[in-house]
Scaffold this motif. Structure first.
Motif, PDB file in Angstrom:
ATOM      1  N   LYS A 105      18.159  25.307 -24.687  1.00 37.62           N
ATOM      2  CA  LYS A 105      17.366  24.677 -23.449  1.00 37.62           C
ATOM      3  C   LYS A 105      18.298  24.343 -22.374  1.00 37.62           C
ATOM      4  O   LYS A 105      17.898  24.748 -21.108  1.00 37.62           O
ATOM      5  CB  LYS A 105      16.585  23.410 -23.719  1.00 37.62           C
ATOM      6  N   VAL A 106      19.550  24.118 -22.711  1.00 36.99           N
ATOM      7  CA  VAL A 106      20.555  23.970 -21.481  1.00 36.99           C
ATOM      8  C   VAL A 106      20.753  25.392 -20.990  1.00 36.99           C
ATOM      9  O   VAL A 106      20.835  25.607 -19.783  1.00 36.99           O
ATOM     10  CB  VAL A 106      21.944  23.409 -22.379  1.00 36.99           C
ATOM     11  N   MET A 107      20.837  26.590 -21.931  1.00 39.42           N
ATOM     12  CA  MET A 107      20.976  27.823 -21.219  1.00 39.42           C
ATOM     13  C   MET A 107      19.763  28.194 -20.433  1.00 39.42           C
ATOM     14  O   MET A 107      19.787  28.594 -19.352  1.00 39.42           O
ATOM     15  CB  MET A 107      21.109  28.795 -22.357  1.00 39.42           C
ATOM     16  N   LYS A 108      18.520  27.806 -20.799  1.00 40.68           N
ATOM     17  CA  LYS A 108      17.238  28.056 -19.951  1.00 40.68           C
ATOM     18  C   LYS A 108      17.395  27.304 -18.609  1.00 40.68           C
ATOM     19  O   LYS A 108      17.053  28.043 -17.539  1.00 40.68           O
ATOM     20  CB  LYS A 108      16.162  27.696 -20.759  1.00 40.68           C
ATOM     21  N   LEU A 109      17.927  26.194 -18.712  1.00 37.64           N
ATOM     22  CA  LEU A 109      17.968  25.399 -17.389  1.00 37.64           C
ATOM     23  C   LEU A 109      18.939  25.881 -16.521  1.00 37.64           C
ATOM     24  O   LEU A 109      18.523  26.148 -15.214  1.00 37.64           O
ATOM     25  CB  LEU A 109      18.235  24.088 -17.576  1.00 37.64           C
ATOM     26  N   HIS A 142      22.296  20.236  -4.673  1.00 39.59           N
ATOM     27  CA  HIS A 142      21.879  19.132  -3.819  1.00 39.59           C
ATOM     28  C   HIS A 142      21.223  19.058  -2.557  1.00 39.59           C
ATOM     29  O   HIS A 142      20.770  18.241  -1.854  1.00 39.59           O
ATOM     30  CB  HIS A 142      23.645  18.898  -3.285  1.00 39.59           C
ATOM     31  N   THR A 143      20.503  20.173  -2.682  1.00 45.53           N
ATOM     32  CA  THR A 143      19.277  20.408  -1.810  1.00 45.53           C
ATOM     33  C   THR A 143      17.836  19.793  -2.328  1.00 45.53           C
ATOM     34  O   THR A 143      17.995  19.558  -3.548  1.00 45.53           O
ATOM     35  CB  THR A 143      19.168  21.962  -1.541  1.00 45.53           C
ATOM     36  N   GLU A 144      17.039  19.731  -1.293  1.00 46.86           N
ATOM     37  CA  GLU A 144      15.732  18.810  -1.891  1.00 46.86           C
ATOM     38  C   GLU A 144      15.002  19.938  -2.734  1.00 46.86           C
ATOM     39  O   GLU A 144      14.777  19.508  -3.882  1.00 46.86           O
ATOM     40  CB  GLU A 144      14.824  19.013  -0.680  1.00 46.86           C
ATOM     41  N   VAL A 145      15.199  21.213  -2.646  1.00 45.94           N
ATOM     42  CA  VAL A 145      14.425  22.058  -3.579  1.00 45.94           C
ATOM     43  C   VAL A 145      15.179  22.111  -4.734  1.00 45.94           C
ATOM     44  O   VAL A 145      14.742  22.077  -5.945  1.00 45.94           O
ATOM     45  CB  VAL A 145      14.471  23.513  -2.848  1.00 45.94           C
ATOM     46  N   GLY A 146      16.534  22.269  -4.926  1.00 49.60           N
ATOM     47  CA  GLY A 146      17.335  22.076  -6.084  1.00 49.60           C
ATOM     48  C   GLY A 146      17.071  20.826  -6.998  1.00 49.60           C
ATOM     49  O   GLY A 146      16.714  20.783  -8.151  1.00 49.60           O
ATOM     50  N   ILE A 147      17.037  19.664  -6.258  1.00 53.24           N
ATOM     51  CA  ILE A 147      16.668  18.147  -6.983  1.00 53.24           C
ATOM     52  C   ILE A 147      15.172  18.388  -7.726  1.00 53.24           C
ATOM     53  O   ILE A 147      15.432  17.993  -8.707  1.00 53.24           O
ATOM     54  CB  ILE A 147      16.879  17.101  -5.986  1.00 53.24           C
ATOM     55  N   GLU A 148      14.210  19.008  -6.856  1.00 50.28           N
ATOM     56  CA  GLU A 148      13.113  18.848  -7.339  1.00 50.28           C
ATOM     57  C   GLU A 148      12.780  20.008  -8.691  1.00 50.28           C
ATOM     58  O   GLU A 148      12.384  19.393  -9.466  1.00 50.28           O
ATOM     59  CB  GLU A 148      12.221  19.411  -6.197  1.00 50.28           C
ATOM     60  N   LEU A 149      13.617  21.053  -8.424  1.00 49.10           N
ATOM     61  CA  LEU A 149      13.521  21.844  -9.359  1.00 49.10           C
ATOM     62  C   LEU A 149      14.080  21.594 -10.651  1.00 49.10           C
ATOM     63  O   LEU A 149      13.611  21.581 -11.911  1.00 49.10           O
ATOM     64  CB  LEU A 149      14.160  23.154  -8.912  1.00 49.10           C
ATOM     65  N   LEU A 150      15.176  20.652 -10.582  1.00 43.18           N
ATOM     66  CA  LEU A 150      15.906  20.280 -11.760  1.00 43.18           C
ATOM     67  C   LEU A 150      14.900  19.142 -12.597  1.00 43.18           C
ATOM     68  O   LEU A 150      14.855  19.145 -13.704  1.00 43.18           O
ATOM     69  CB  LEU A 150      17.172  19.477 -11.324  1.00 43.18           C
ATOM     70  N   GLU A 151      14.347  18.229 -11.961  1.00 45.19           N
ATOM     71  CA  GLU A 151      13.452  17.392 -12.586  1.00 45.19           C
ATOM     72  C   GLU A 151      12.326  18.024 -13.011  1.00 45.19           C
ATOM     73  O   GLU A 151      11.691  17.632 -14.196  1.00 45.19           O
ATOM     74  CB  GLU A 151      12.838  16.266 -11.272  1.00 45.19           C
ATOM     75  N   GLN A 152      11.747  18.975 -12.462  1.00 40.97           N
ATOM     76  CA  GLN A 152      10.558  19.674 -13.043  1.00 40.97           C
ATOM     77  C   GLN A 152      10.836  20.447 -14.443  1.00 40.97           C
ATOM     78  O   GLN A 152      10.129  20.368 -15.183  1.00 40.97           O
ATOM     79  CB  GLN A 152       9.958  20.698 -11.915  1.00 40.97           C
ATOM     80  N   GLN A 153      12.068  21.082 -14.401  1.00 38.38           N
ATOM     81  CA  GLN A 153      12.407  21.981 -15.478  1.00 38.38           C
ATOM     82  C   GLN A 153      12.821  20.951 -16.696  1.00 38.38           C
ATOM     83  O   GLN A 153      12.469  21.429 -17.678  1.00 38.38           O
ATOM     84  CB  GLN A 153      13.605  22.733 -14.978  1.00 38.38           C
ATOM     85  N   LYS A 154      13.464  19.931 -16.417  1.00 36.75           N
ATOM     86  CA  LYS A 154      13.803  19.016 -17.408  1.00 36.75           C
ATOM     87  C   LYS A 154      12.730  18.344 -17.969  1.00 36.75           C
ATOM     88  O   LYS A 154      12.467  18.258 -19.296  1.00 36.75           O
ATOM     89  CB  LYS A 154      14.558  17.849 -16.924  1.00 36.75           C
TER      90      LYS A 154
END
Length: 208
Positions: free
Chosen positions: A8-12, A33-45
């Motif tokens: 799952k680490v690899m997938k993220l 650190h961008t808005e898109v990146g932060i949102e993507l990280l939360e969604q994928q986790k």
């Protein structure tokens, strides 16, 4: 459990790298650190993780890879014999190598055995990429394995004197064993996941 969480680490990492390119950011750290990146990280986790996962290991490994990414990529480049750069690898290959190299050289998790780390990455490689790419990944991590310093964080003192780098015969044996363990269900699951990410990427590209 750790093997599943490593996947799952690899997938993220893979997903973040794909969207980093869509966003036309050169560095993953900048993208996150961008808005898109932060949102993507939360969604994928939220999508990837559940209560059965080893969350401390997941967070330490993913955050550690991101923190040490320049050093990790430089270390990978050291073992490509100057014929390839990490940026020339596919998204999946990059992600697998980054996880493996981080765990070999930087991870502070207890009880991580170098040979087990490499064997686990090879198993994931058998699932996600073709045989040629798997051999390439094996060559890089195998070379790194033979040069790794014995660290207490990776090998407990009680076992340090028993540490033996993976031989070519042992590596080949592991690959055969992992291939035998592969199931059609796993392969379909992996293919389905990558297909979904690729479709989402195409949709996002069409919006640009």
């Amino acid at each position: 459990m750790r093997k599943i969480t490593r996947e799952k680490v690899m997938k993220l990492l893979y997903t973040v790298d794909v969207y980093r390119q869509i966003a036309k950011e050169e560095e993953i750290q900048t993208f996150l650190h961008t808005e898109v990146g932060i949102e993507l990280l939360e969604q994928q986790k939220a999508f990837l993780l559940n209560k059965k996962d080893d969350l401390p290991y997941f967070n330490e490994t993913f955050n550690g890879v991101i923190l040490h990414l320049p050093e990790i990529d430089n270390k990978i480049n050291e073992y490509t014999k100057k014929t390839w750069s990490i940026q020339q690898f596919g998204f999946v290959e990059r992600s697998l190598l980054r996880v493996g190299m981080y765990e070999l050289y930087w991870s502070e998790q207890e009880g991580l055995y170098p040979t087990v780390i490499v064997a686990s990455i090879l198993e994931l490689s058998e699932m996600f990429v073709d045989e040629k790419s798997t051999k390439f990944i094996h060559g890089i991590l195998g070379a790194a394995l033979n040069n790794i310093p014995v660290k207490d964080a990776i090998i407990p003192k009680a076992r340090a004197d028993k540490y033996i780098p993976m031989s070519e015969d042992k590596a080949a044996q592991n690959k055969r064993r992992f291939k035998a363990l592969q199931s059609k269900r796993k392969a379909e699951k992996v293919a389905d996941y990558i297909e979904k990410v690729e479709k989402k990427r195409e949709q996002d590209l069409n919006k640009i």
